[in-house]
Scaffold this active site. Structure first.
Site, PDB file in Angstrom:
ATOM      1  CG  ASN A   4      -1.703   1.240   1.407  1.00 50.17           C
ATOM      2  OD1 ASN A   4      -1.827   2.031   0.470  1.00 50.17           O
ATOM      3  ND2 ASN A   4      -2.270   1.436   2.587  1.00 50.17           N
ATOM      4  CD1 TRP A   5       3.933   1.228  -2.605  1.00 49.18           C
ATOM      5  CD2 TRP A   5       3.697   2.071  -4.668  1.00 49.18           C
ATOM      6  NE1 TRP A   5       4.741   0.507  -3.457  1.00 49.18           N
ATOM      7  CE2 TRP A   5       4.620   1.007  -4.732  1.00 49.18           C
ATOM      8  CE3 TRP A   5       3.390   2.750  -5.852  1.00 49.18           C
ATOM      9  CZ2 TRP A   5       5.242   0.606  -5.911  1.00 49.18           C
ATOM     10  CZ3 TRP A   5       4.006   2.353  -7.031  1.00 49.18           C
ATOM     11  CH2 TRP A   5       4.922   1.290  -7.058  1.00 49.18           C
ATOM     12  CE  LYS A   6      -0.092   3.383   4.673  1.00 46.96           C
ATOM     13  NZ  LYS A   6      -0.025   3.530   6.101  1.00 46.96           N
ATOM     14  CG  HIS A  91      -5.874   2.061   4.968  1.00 44.44           C
ATOM     15  ND1 HIS A  91      -5.364   3.101   5.711  1.00 44.44           N
ATOM     16  CD2 HIS A  91      -4.905   1.107   4.930  1.00 44.44           C
ATOM     17  CE1 HIS A  91      -4.127   2.787   6.098  1.00 44.44           C
ATOM     18  NE2 HIS A  91      -3.828   1.578   5.632  1.00 44.44           N
ATOM     19  CD  GLU A  93      -2.842   5.720   6.540  1.00 41.03           C
ATOM     20  OE1 GLU A  93      -2.759   5.730   5.301  1.00 41.03           O
ATOM     21  OE2 GLU A  93      -2.013   5.122   7.271  1.00 41.03           O
ATOM     22  CD  GLU A 163      -3.535  -2.314   7.415  1.00 42.13           C
ATOM     23  OE1 GLU A 163      -2.412  -2.533   6.943  1.00 42.13           O
ATOM     24  OE2 GLU A 163      -4.198  -1.304   7.138  1.00 42.13           O
ATOM     25  N   GLY A 169       2.370   2.476  10.908  1.00 36.69           N
ATOM     26  CA  GLY A 169       3.343   3.555  10.752  1.00 36.69           C
ATOM     27  C   GLY A 169       4.006   3.969  12.059  1.00 36.69           C
ATOM     28  CB  SER A 208       4.959  -1.431  12.305  1.00 35.41           C
ATOM     29  OG  SER A 208       4.599  -0.076  12.515  1.00 35.41           O
ATOM     30  N   GLY A 229       2.793  -0.850   4.374  1.00 33.85           N
ATOM     31  CA  GLY A 229       2.903   0.542   3.952  1.00 33.85           C
ATOM     32  C   GLY A 229       4.364   0.939   3.800  1.00 33.85           C
ATOM     33  N   GLY A 230       4.951   1.462   4.875  1.00 30.80           N
ATOM     34  CA  GLY A 230       6.303   2.025   4.836  1.00 30.80           C
ATOM     35  C   GLY A 230       7.336   1.121   4.174  1.00 30.80           C
TER      36      GLY A 230
HETATM   37  P1  PGA Z   1       2.706   0.536   7.705  1.00 32.30           P
HETATM   38  O1  PGA Z   1       1.261   0.730   7.036  1.00 32.30           O
HETATM   39  O2  PGA Z   1       3.273  -0.752   7.157  1.00 32.30           O
HETATM   40  O3  PGA Z   1       3.498   1.733   7.299  1.00 32.30           O
HETATM   41  O4  PGA Z   1       2.487   0.449   9.189  1.00 32.30           O
HETATM   42  C1  PGA Z   1       0.395  -0.345   6.841  1.00 32.30           C
HETATM   43  C2  PGA Z   1      -0.899   0.121   6.227  1.00 32.30           C
HETATM   44  O5  PGA Z   1      -1.361   1.212   6.574  1.00 32.30           O
HETATM   45  O6  PGA Z   1      -1.514  -0.550   5.357  1.00 32.30           O
END
Ligand code: PGA
Length: 244
Positions: A4-6, A91, A93, A163, A169, A208, A229-230
């Site tokens: 997930n590149w956001k 998600h 966010e 999640e 994050g 994470s 994500g990250g």
């Molecule tokens: P993260 O994000 O790996 O940076 O914690 C995961 C996500 O939001 O899908």
């Protein structure tokens, strides 16, 4: 294994990333890799993976209407037309930064089903809910609410990601035991929603994830994949996670 590149990687960096990744990631028959680039980079990723059936493209969000005066939004049909097969819904966010409600996740999952794509419904509790002992009830509520308006759950592919919001994050991962315990709750609830098909519904863990913790998470019962994500923003760390 889902990246997930956001709001990262516009078309130019998406192309560069895909070249670096694909050079080192030959097809693996035991897994599927998913990319959720920002919508503006869908075309770049779609053309990079054109001959790779082991890699799927997804969008990070959709609106539930088919078309119309909804400035800034994407429909499921447009996502499908651009090559997407999967849609992230709910998600954290979207829920916590943009105020998306359970009711809206339900409308989105139903639109994804109508449009013939696969919803990847994200569920997870915030820290206060976990500390109050409410993590399970929050996740169960989000799961049932999200799928409430889908009519073909017994026959359609869906995916779920657990999640915990406090792990996204933050560098703080759920223990494999805690993640696994929640995944088995989700599997149990999916049985009541989807019947036998729940046995093969992928349940991903996210929050994470990195190359160091991915193998242990993947070895845990009921964790079928990872939503990252990250660590998906750097080709070499994403390669390591995707191979774990
Ligand atoms: P993260 O994000 O790996 O940076 O914690 C995961 C996500 O939001 O899908």
């Amino acid at each position: 294994m889902a990246a997930n590149w956001k709001m990262n990687n516009g078309p130019t960096s998406a192309r560069e990333f895909m070249q670096a990744f694909l050079d080192q990631y030959p097809r693996q028959n035991d897994r599927t890799v998913l990319f959720f680039p920002p919508a503006l980079s869908l075309a770049a990723v779609a053309s990079a993976i054109a001959d790779r059936r082991d890699i799927l493209l997804g969008v990070q969000n959709v609106y539930w209407a088919d078309q119309g005066a909804f400035t800034g939004e994407l429909s499921v049909g447009m996502a499908r037309d651009a090559g997407a097969r999967v849609v992230l819904v709910g998600h954290s966010e979207r829920r916590h930064v943009f105020g998306e409600t359970d009711q809206q996740t339900a409308l989105k999952c139903a639109a994804v089903e109508r449009g013939g794509l696969i919803p990847l419904l994200c569920v997870g509790e915030v820290l206060d809910e976990r500390d109050a002992g409410d993590a399970e009830s929050v996740v169960v509520r989000q799961l049932h609410a999200g799928f409430a308006q889908m009519t073909q759950l017994a026959t359609r592919d869906v995916m779920v990601a657990y999640e915990p919001v406090w792990a996204i994050g933050t560098g703080r991962t759920a223990t494999p035991e805690d993640a696994s315990a929640m995944h088995s709750v989700i599997r149990r609830e999916l049985k009541s929603l989807c019947g036998d098909r729940a046995r093969v519904t992928p349940i991903l863990y996210g929050g994470s994830v990195n190359p160091g913790n991915a193998p242990t998470l993947m070895a845990s019962p009921d964790i079928d994949g990872l939503l990252v994500g990250g660590a998906s923003l750097d080709a070499s760390s994403w390669l390591a996670v995707a191979r774990s």
